[in-house]
Design a protein around this motif. Structure first.
Motif, PDB file in Angstrom:
ATOM      1  N   THR A  99     -11.908  -5.672   6.566  1.00  0.00           N
ATOM      2  CA  THR A  99     -10.843  -6.375   5.676  1.00  0.00           C
ATOM      3  C   THR A  99     -10.828  -7.963   6.266  1.00  0.00           C
ATOM      4  O   THR A  99     -11.165  -8.387   7.348  1.00  0.00           O
ATOM      5  N   ASP A 196       4.139  -1.807  -3.761  1.00  0.00           N
ATOM      6  CA  ASP A 196       3.004  -2.475  -3.785  1.00  0.00           C
ATOM      7  C   ASP A 196       1.553  -1.763  -3.668  1.00  0.00           C
ATOM      8  O   ASP A 196       0.484  -2.281  -3.710  1.00  0.00           O
ATOM      9  N   ARG A 199      -0.733   1.030   1.638  1.00  0.00           N
ATOM     10  CA  ARG A 199      -0.924   0.016   2.647  1.00  0.00           C
ATOM     11  C   ARG A 199      -1.463   0.662   3.740  1.00  0.00           C
ATOM     12  O   ARG A 199      -1.052   1.809   4.358  1.00  0.00           O
ATOM     13  N   SER A 207      -1.950  -5.094   9.101  1.00  0.00           N
ATOM     14  CA  SER A 207      -2.022  -4.178   8.107  1.00  0.00           C
ATOM     15  C   SER A 207      -2.763  -4.830   6.851  1.00  0.00           C
ATOM     16  O   SER A 207      -2.850  -6.226   6.957  1.00  0.00           O
ATOM     17  N   ALA A 208      -3.009  -4.090   5.938  1.00  0.00           N
ATOM     18  CA  ALA A 208      -3.768  -4.678   4.612  1.00  0.00           C
ATOM     19  C   ALA A 208      -3.514  -3.637   3.642  1.00  0.00           C
ATOM     20  O   ALA A 208      -3.639  -2.508   3.639  1.00  0.00           O
ATOM     21  N   LEU A 209      -3.233  -4.012   2.212  1.00  0.00           N
ATOM     22  CA  LEU A 209      -3.423  -3.290   1.210  1.00  0.00           C
ATOM     23  C   LEU A 209      -4.799  -2.572   0.988  1.00  0.00           C
ATOM     24  O   LEU A 209      -5.629  -2.952   1.657  1.00  0.00           O
ATOM     25  N   GLU A 212      -7.311  -4.640  -0.389  1.00  0.00           N
ATOM     26  CA  GLU A 212      -8.057  -5.524   0.302  1.00  0.00           C
ATOM     27  C   GLU A 212      -9.237  -4.932   1.446  1.00  0.00           C
ATOM     28  O   GLU A 212      -9.601  -5.773   2.360  1.00  0.00           O
TER      29      GLU A 212
END
Length: 220
Positions: A99, A196, A199, A207-209, A212
């Motif tokens: 990521t 969203d 995650r 963290s990241a979606l 991503e």
């Protein structure tokens, strides 16, 4: 081995981004169409007695190819995200994710994926802290692939434990011709679900979606 959701590690761009990794995550399709329109107009209107330098033209063509790849990559990731409901990304726990979101650095080197411009004469890896401030810069040389980032300053001092993100600057003839984000690998320890979307939470912090994440691999 990297799983099949791998997409290009970076998007070519001819304009530098803001410090701290201020890049857009969407609109690659629109950028692709805009670039195509601009390139076609430029070819039609350039002075035949003073044509574009071959090097500049090659840079623009390489940029065109990079934008096209990212547009296709984003489309594929959107398809993956649509198929990766709670059961899908929950299966990612325990894997290493690539990521461009900030990831935790402690006592272990981070694996980075770098993809500088193929016409670059000088390539610099720039490191940003959790506040988006530049904290380190180093020459890494041309060539694409994975490198181990040890988190050291020019004086050899270890950077403090914390969250870091990275960009790769490609330079030619004293000018920066491309600035891209470098993907870093981090261990997934938790999957969360909200308005969203999915995650992923990484070991140590950060963290990241799910959208991503550009690649998965088994822990090394």
């Amino acid at each position: 081995m990297v799983d099949a959701i791998t997409t290009p590690a970076a998007t070519a761009t001819t304009s530098p981004a803001a410090p701290g990794g201020g890049f857009s995550n969407g609109g690659a399709g629109a950028d692709f169409q805009t670039f195509l329109t601009m390139l076609t107009a430029q070819l039609k209107n350039q002075d035949p007695l003073s044509p574009m330098e071959s090097t500049d033209f090659a840079i623009q063509l390489a940029t065109f190819a990079g934008v096209e790849q990212q547009a296709l990559g984003n489309k594929y990731l959107e398809q993956m995200a649509g198929q990766s409901g709670s059961g899908g990304i929950a299966n990612w726990i325990g894997k290493d994710a690539r990521t461009t979101a900030p990831v935790w650095f402690g006592d272990t080197a981070l694996t980075l994926d770098v993809a500088p411009h193929n016409l670059a004469e000088s390539v610099q890896l720039v490191t940003y802290d959790a506040k988006g401030q530049e904290v380190a810069r180093e020459e890494i040389g041309p060539g694409q692939g994975q490198i181990d980032w040890l988190g050291r300053t020019e004086e050899g001092t270890k950077l403090p434990d914390g969250l870091y993100s990275f960009t790769v600057e490609s330079w030619r003839g004293g000018e920066m011709i491309q600035k891209t984000q470098a993907g870093a690998y981090a261990r997934i320890v938790e999957a969360q679900f909200g308005a969203d979307g999915g995650r992923l939470v990484f070991q140590g912090g950060g963290s990241a979606l799910a959208s991503e994440v550009t690649a998965l691999r088994e822990p090394t």
